[in-house]
Design an enzyme around this catalytic site. Structure first.
Site, mmCIF file in Angstrom:
data_model
loop_
_atom_site.group_PDB
_atom_site.id
_atom_site.type_symbol
_atom_site.label_atom_id
_atom_site.label_comp_id
_atom_site.label_asym_id
_atom_site.label_seq_id
_atom_site.Cartn_x
_atom_site.Cartn_y
_atom_site.Cartn_z
ATOM 1 N N ASP A 14 18.247 31.181 -24.053
ATOM 2 C CA ASP A 14 17.461 32.005 -24.654
ATOM 3 C C ASP A 14 16.013 31.820 -24.189
ATOM 4 O O ASP A 14 14.970 31.886 -24.907
ATOM 5 C CB ASP A 14 17.361 31.511 -26.239
ATOM 6 C CG ASP A 14 18.636 31.981 -26.909
ATOM 7 O OD1 ASP A 14 19.813 32.353 -26.146
ATOM 8 O OD2 ASP A 14 18.647 31.814 -28.062
ATOM 9 N N ASP A 52 19.597 35.743 -26.867
ATOM 10 C CA ASP A 52 19.613 36.079 -28.378
ATOM 11 C C ASP A 52 19.247 37.700 -28.455
ATOM 12 O O ASP A 52 18.462 38.204 -27.772
ATOM 13 C CB ASP A 52 18.309 35.117 -28.986
ATOM 14 C CG ASP A 52 18.692 34.901 -30.470
ATOM 15 O OD1 ASP A 52 19.858 34.664 -30.803
ATOM 16 O OD2 ASP A 52 17.905 34.968 -31.270
ATOM 17 N N HIS A 54 19.610 40.587 -31.220
ATOM 18 C CA HIS A 54 19.937 41.061 -32.538
ATOM 19 C C HIS A 54 19.844 42.730 -32.572
ATOM 20 O O HIS A 54 18.680 43.203 -32.138
ATOM 21 C CB HIS A 54 19.177 40.325 -33.544
ATOM 22 C CG HIS A 54 19.084 39.071 -33.521
ATOM 23 N ND1 HIS A 54 20.380 38.197 -33.637
ATOM 24 C CD2 HIS A 54 18.196 38.023 -33.330
ATOM 25 C CE1 HIS A 54 20.050 36.827 -33.437
ATOM 26 N NE2 HIS A 54 18.873 36.631 -33.412
ATOM 27 N N HIS A 58 18.834 42.774 -38.762
ATOM 28 C CA HIS A 58 19.991 41.388 -38.850
ATOM 29 C C HIS A 58 19.735 40.446 -39.997
ATOM 30 O O HIS A 58 18.691 40.388 -40.378
ATOM 31 C CB HIS A 58 19.520 40.742 -37.479
ATOM 32 C CG HIS A 58 20.529 39.618 -37.043
ATOM 33 N ND1 HIS A 58 20.327 38.299 -37.239
ATOM 34 C CD2 HIS A 58 21.876 40.027 -36.641
ATOM 35 C CE1 HIS A 58 21.410 37.849 -36.951
ATOM 36 N NE2 HIS A 58 22.308 38.736 -36.373
ATOM 37 N N HIS A 86 12.942 39.220 -34.349
ATOM 38 C CA HIS A 86 12.941 38.701 -32.968
ATOM 39 C C HIS A 86 14.023 38.968 -32.133
ATOM 40 O O HIS A 86 15.088 39.476 -32.505
ATOM 41 C CB HIS A 86 12.780 36.954 -32.929
ATOM 42 C CG HIS A 86 13.892 36.523 -33.278
ATOM 43 N ND1 HIS A 86 14.373 36.206 -34.657
ATOM 44 C CD2 HIS A 86 15.214 36.079 -32.666
ATOM 45 C CE1 HIS A 86 15.391 35.527 -34.765
ATOM 46 N NE2 HIS A 86 16.046 35.545 -33.595
ATOM 47 N N LYS A 111 24.469 36.832 -27.783
ATOM 48 C CA LYS A 111 24.825 36.481 -28.911
ATOM 49 C C LYS A 111 24.029 36.954 -30.111
ATOM 50 O O LYS A 111 22.872 37.201 -30.017
ATOM 51 C CB LYS A 111 25.003 34.993 -28.767
ATOM 52 C CG LYS A 111 23.425 34.402 -28.781
ATOM 53 C CD LYS A 111 23.548 32.797 -28.596
ATOM 54 C CE LYS A 111 22.279 32.290 -28.307
ATOM 55 N NZ LYS A 111 21.253 32.522 -29.130
ATOM 56 N N CYS A 156 18.957 26.874 -30.839
ATOM 57 C CA CYS A 156 20.231 27.433 -29.958
ATOM 58 C C CYS A 156 20.692 26.297 -29.004
ATOM 59 O O CYS A 156 21.886 26.339 -28.526
ATOM 60 C CB CYS A 156 19.765 28.662 -29.525
ATOM 61 S SG CYS A 156 19.556 29.895 -30.601
HETATM 62 C C1 VGL Z 1 16.640 30.792 -31.819
HETATM 63 C C2 VGL Z 1 15.993 31.045 -34.065
HETATM 64 C C3 VGL Z 1 16.400 32.260 -33.953
HETATM 65 C C4 VGL Z 1 16.724 29.947 -30.502
HETATM 66 C C5 VGL Z 1 17.340 31.951 -31.885
HETATM 67 O O1 VGL Z 1 17.001 30.576 -29.565
HETATM 68 O O2 VGL Z 1 16.563 28.645 -30.678
HETATM 69 N N1 VGL Z 1 16.178 30.295 -32.953
HETATM 70 N N2 VGL Z 1 17.074 32.760 -33.166
HETATM 71 ZN ZN ZN Z 2 17.970 34.974 -33.197
#
Ligand code: VGL
Ligand code: ZN
Length: 210
Positions: A14, A52, A54, A58, A86, A111, A156
């Site tokens: 991410d 990441d 979404h 979401h 996000h 994901k 993540c």
């Molecule tokens: C993440 C919160 C929500 C991450 C992703 O990449 O750590 N944290 N979505």
């Molecule tokens: Zn996320």
């Protein structure tokens, strides 16, 4: 630790605009991992990255439920932290940091693209059942050990590392190539969990090339 060999993989987690300073869910100093990730990627025969990704509305977005960001809510599969919107598919925030060298990456694994299920992990979605297929992909390529770096250490990166370990891989988290969100003791918990399951925490300067 054994030097990097052919059956090692690097999983970058991410490294996206929304997780870097100025982004919608900025991880403090998040962009500092970019040069480290690029340098690492040059050293591994197998390099994959998660993204990441979404849909608007979401389940993990506070706005979806009219709640405050960083609160928690019980959803179908358990307790979900509610985040600011996000990494919405199709927006700039979902794109990788512009300095991340994607030419070094062989596969991009998205994901969290199902509206009703989040996925911190690159391996198994938050319902703890839905596989992303990443373990099979890596196994098929002969991978035995996975090095993890990116954002965020306590979400993540942690879930990806723990699921990699649960899938039977050796796992090394490269802590200087990660940055954390740190929410309610999440960093401490992640480190304790790494310890419990035998995930090695190392620094990039500790790894040697074969
Ligand atoms: C993440 C919160 C929500 C991450 C992703 O990449 O750590 N944290 N979505
Ligand atoms: Zn996320």
């Amino acid at each position: 630790m054994n030097p990097i060999a052919a059956n090692d993989a690097l999983v970058l987690v991410d490294v996206q605009i929304d997780f870097c300073p100025g982004g919608a869910l900025a991880v403090p100093d998040g962009d500092a991992v970019v040069p480290l990730c690029n340098a690492l990627a040059r050293r591994f025969g197998t390099v994959v990255t998660t993204q990441d990704f979404h849909p608007a509305g979401h389940v993990s977005f506070a706005s979806t439920h009219g709640q405050e960001p960083f609160s928690e809510m019980v959803v179908e599969y358990g307790t979900q932290v509610l985040w600011p919107d996000h990494c919405v598919a199709g927006t700039r925030g979902a794109e990788f940091h512009p300095d991340l060298d994607l030419n070094l990456v062989q596969a991009i694994l998205r994901k969290g693209f199902r509206a009703e299920i989040d996925s911190y992990s690159g391996f198994v979605e938050a319902d703890q059942q839905t596989s992303t297929g990443l373990a099979a992909y890596l196994r098929e390529r002969g991978v035995r050990r996975i090095f993890v770096a990116g954002l965020a250490l306590d979400f993540c990166v942690a879930w990806t590392a723990l699921d990699a370990r649960a899938a039977g891989f050796e796992v090394v988290v490269l802590e200087d190539a990660c940055r954390a969100i740190d929410l309610g003791g999440s960093v401490q918990k992640a480190r304790a969990d790494f310890d419990t399951v035998g995930i090695v925490v190392a620094r990039t300067r500790d790894i040697q090339q074969r």
